[in-house]
Design a protein around this motif. Structure first.
Motif, PDB file in Angstrom:
ATOM      1  N   PRO A   1       0.845  -1.206   0.000  1.00 22.17           N
ATOM      2  CA  PRO A   1       0.000   0.000   0.000  1.00 22.17           C
ATOM      3  C   PRO A   1       0.874   1.248   0.000  1.00 22.17           C
ATOM      4  N   LEU A   2       0.400   2.274  -0.650  1.00 22.72           N
ATOM      5  CA  LEU A   2       1.055   3.571  -0.576  1.00 22.72           C
ATOM      6  C   LEU A   2       0.522   4.320   0.643  1.00 22.72           C
ATOM      7  N   PRO A   3       1.217   5.366   1.076  1.00 28.52           N
ATOM      8  CA  PRO A   3       0.669   6.183   2.167  1.00 28.52           C
ATOM      9  C   PRO A   3      -0.706   6.715   1.779  1.00 28.52           C
ATOM     10  N   THR A   4      -1.474   7.113   2.770  1.00 29.25           N
ATOM     11  CA  THR A   4      -2.806   7.646   2.492  1.00 29.25           C
ATOM     12  C   THR A   4      -2.700   8.986   1.775  1.00 29.25           C
ATOM     13  N   GLU A   5      -3.805   9.414   1.177  1.00 23.91           N
ATOM     14  CA  GLU A   5      -3.818  10.712   0.501  1.00 23.91           C
ATOM     15  C   GLU A   5      -3.434  11.826   1.466  1.00 23.91           C
ATOM     16  N   ALA A   6      -3.918  11.726   2.686  1.00 20.63           N
ATOM     17  CA  ALA A   6      -3.604  12.763   3.684  1.00 20.63           C
ATOM     18  C   ALA A   6      -2.111  12.773   3.997  1.00 20.63           C
ATOM     19  N   GLU A   7      -1.521  11.599   4.140  1.00 21.24           N
ATOM     20  CA  GLU A   7      -0.091  11.517   4.455  1.00 21.24           C
ATOM     21  C   GLU A   7       0.753  12.050   3.301  1.00 21.24           C
ATOM     22  N   ILE A   8       0.369  11.699   2.079  1.00 22.99           N
ATOM     23  CA  ILE A   8       1.116  12.201   0.914  1.00 22.99           C
ATOM     24  C   ILE A   8       0.966  13.714   0.810  1.00 22.99           C
ATOM     25  N   GLY A   9      -0.253  14.192   1.035  1.00 19.30           N
ATOM     26  CA  GLY A   9      -0.495  15.630   0.983  1.00 19.30           C
ATOM     27  C   GLY A   9       0.323  16.389   2.008  1.00 19.30           C
ATOM     28  N   ASP A  10       0.397  15.851   3.222  1.00 12.58           N
ATOM     29  CA  ASP A  10       1.178  16.510   4.270  1.00 12.58           C
ATOM     30  C   ASP A  10       2.662  16.526   3.919  1.00 12.58           C
ATOM     31  N   GLU A  11       3.144  15.411   3.377  1.00 10.10           N
ATOM     32  CA  GLU A  11       4.570  15.320   3.067  1.00 10.10           C
ATOM     33  C   GLU A  11       4.987  16.315   1.991  1.00 10.10           C
ATOM     34  N   PHE A  12       4.152  16.468   0.978  1.00 16.14           N
ATOM     35  CA  PHE A  12       4.502  17.357  -0.126  1.00 16.14           C
ATOM     36  C   PHE A  12       3.871  18.741   0.005  1.00 16.14           C
ATOM     37  N   ASP A  13       3.097  18.929   1.054  1.00 18.04           N
ATOM     38  CA  ASP A  13       2.418  20.201   1.280  1.00 18.04           C
ATOM     39  C   ASP A  13       1.540  20.588   0.097  1.00 18.04           C
ATOM     40  N   VAL A  14       0.726  19.608  -0.317  1.00 17.82           N
ATOM     41  CA  VAL A  14      -0.205  19.842  -1.421  1.00 17.82           C
ATOM     42  C   VAL A  14      -1.598  19.389  -0.997  1.00 17.82           C
ATOM     43  N   SER A  15      -2.586  19.795  -1.767  1.00 16.43           N
ATOM     44  CA  SER A  15      -3.964  19.442  -1.440  1.00 16.43           C
ATOM     45  C   SER A  15      -4.257  17.993  -1.805  1.00 16.43           C
ATOM     46  N   ARG A  16      -5.351  17.479  -1.260  1.00 18.65           N
ATOM     47  CA  ARG A  16      -5.747  16.107  -1.598  1.00 18.65           C
ATOM     48  C   ARG A  16      -6.133  16.001  -3.072  1.00 18.65           C
ATOM     49  N   VAL A  17      -6.651  17.096  -3.623  1.00 17.22           N
ATOM     50  CA  VAL A  17      -7.006  17.086  -5.049  1.00 17.22           C
ATOM     51  C   VAL A  17      -5.756  16.837  -5.886  1.00 17.22           C
ATOM     52  N   THR A  18      -4.652  17.485  -5.525  1.00 12.43           N
ATOM     53  CA  THR A  18      -3.382  17.288  -6.240  1.00 12.43           C
ATOM     54  C   THR A  18      -2.890  15.858  -6.074  1.00 12.43           C
TER      55      THR A  18
END
Length: 233
Positions: free
Chosen positions: A29-46
């Motif tokens: 599994p990849l990290p969750t959308e929230a975790e990826i968003g936090d790491e890259f400082d981007v929105s969930r839409v991105t």
């Protein structure tokens, strides 16, 4: 390119790099959308758009209610990405051998189809490509040598008048260019390639499908032999 598109590509490229590096293996599994968003400082839409980008290339499977997982490499639809993954796993020799065997399936048939159809103009261009290879070899210009080599094969593919063979070969073109830059640095390989290309032109001039197929097959066998003798040894 819009800022959103740039961010989407950045996230997708970084996730792919981690998959290729082995941080996430097929089935993981990849990290969750929230975790990826936090790491890259981007929105969930991105993040969702980045995952859709990877999903469209067959690299990631996005499962509703479950999340995203790395797909089996066999399911990847991007040939360069799959080859990069295999090479990173230490499978470079196998990748090179499989690339040649795939070319054999496509290009031998293309030569056979082209033989009775190829025009004098196209044959002349093939001969010009060989002359360019000779000139590039004399100058130790690997880029020019590879460009002439690739164009030679493209002319034959066009002369085959088979759209589907061209479509099958197209994803391999970028990979072949990079691989040939590695192998074509060897003077003996250049010498062999020039001789083999001349033999292919001679076979095409006969108009015989069997002769053209045999000449292309001989060329690709020589390519495989040279790979083992000068690159993988």
């Amino acid at each position: 390119m819009s800022r959103r598109k740039s961010l989407v590509n950045t996230v997708a490229d970084e996730l792919l790099e981690r998959i290729i590096a082995g941080d996430f293996l097929p089935g993981d599994p990849l990290p969750t959308e929230a975790e990826i968003g936090d790491e890259f400082d981007v929105s969930r839409v991105t993040v969702r758009e980045a995952l859709r980008t990877l999903s469209a290339r067959g690299i990631v499977r996005v499962l509703s209610g479950v999340g995203s997982r790395v797909a089996p490499v066999e399911a990847w639809r991007s040939v360069p990405d799959a080859l990069r993954y295999r090479a990173a796993r230490g499978d470079d020799a196998t990748v090179s051998e499989q690339l040649i065997s795939t070319r054999r399936l496509i290009e031998c048939e293309a030569a056979a189809l082209a033989a009775p159809l190829i025009s004098e103009v196209a044959l002349g261009e093939c001969e010009e490509c060989v002359d360019s290879m000779v000139a590039a070899s004399a100058k130790a210009d690997v880029d020019a040598f590879v460009a002439a080599d690739l164009r030679f094969h493209a002319v034959i593919m066009e002369a085959s008048a088979n759209l589907f063979l061209a479509v099958l070969l197209a994803p391999l073109t970028e990979v072949m260019a990079e691989r040939r830059k590695q192998t074509s640095r060897v003077p003996q390989i250049q010498e062999h390639a020039i001789a083999e290309h001349r033999a292919i032109v001679a076979a095409l001039r006969t108009g015989s499908s069997a002769a053209a197929r045999e000449a292309m097959d001989h060329h690709l066998q020589q390519t495989l032999d040279d790979l083992h003798a000068y690159v993988l040894s």
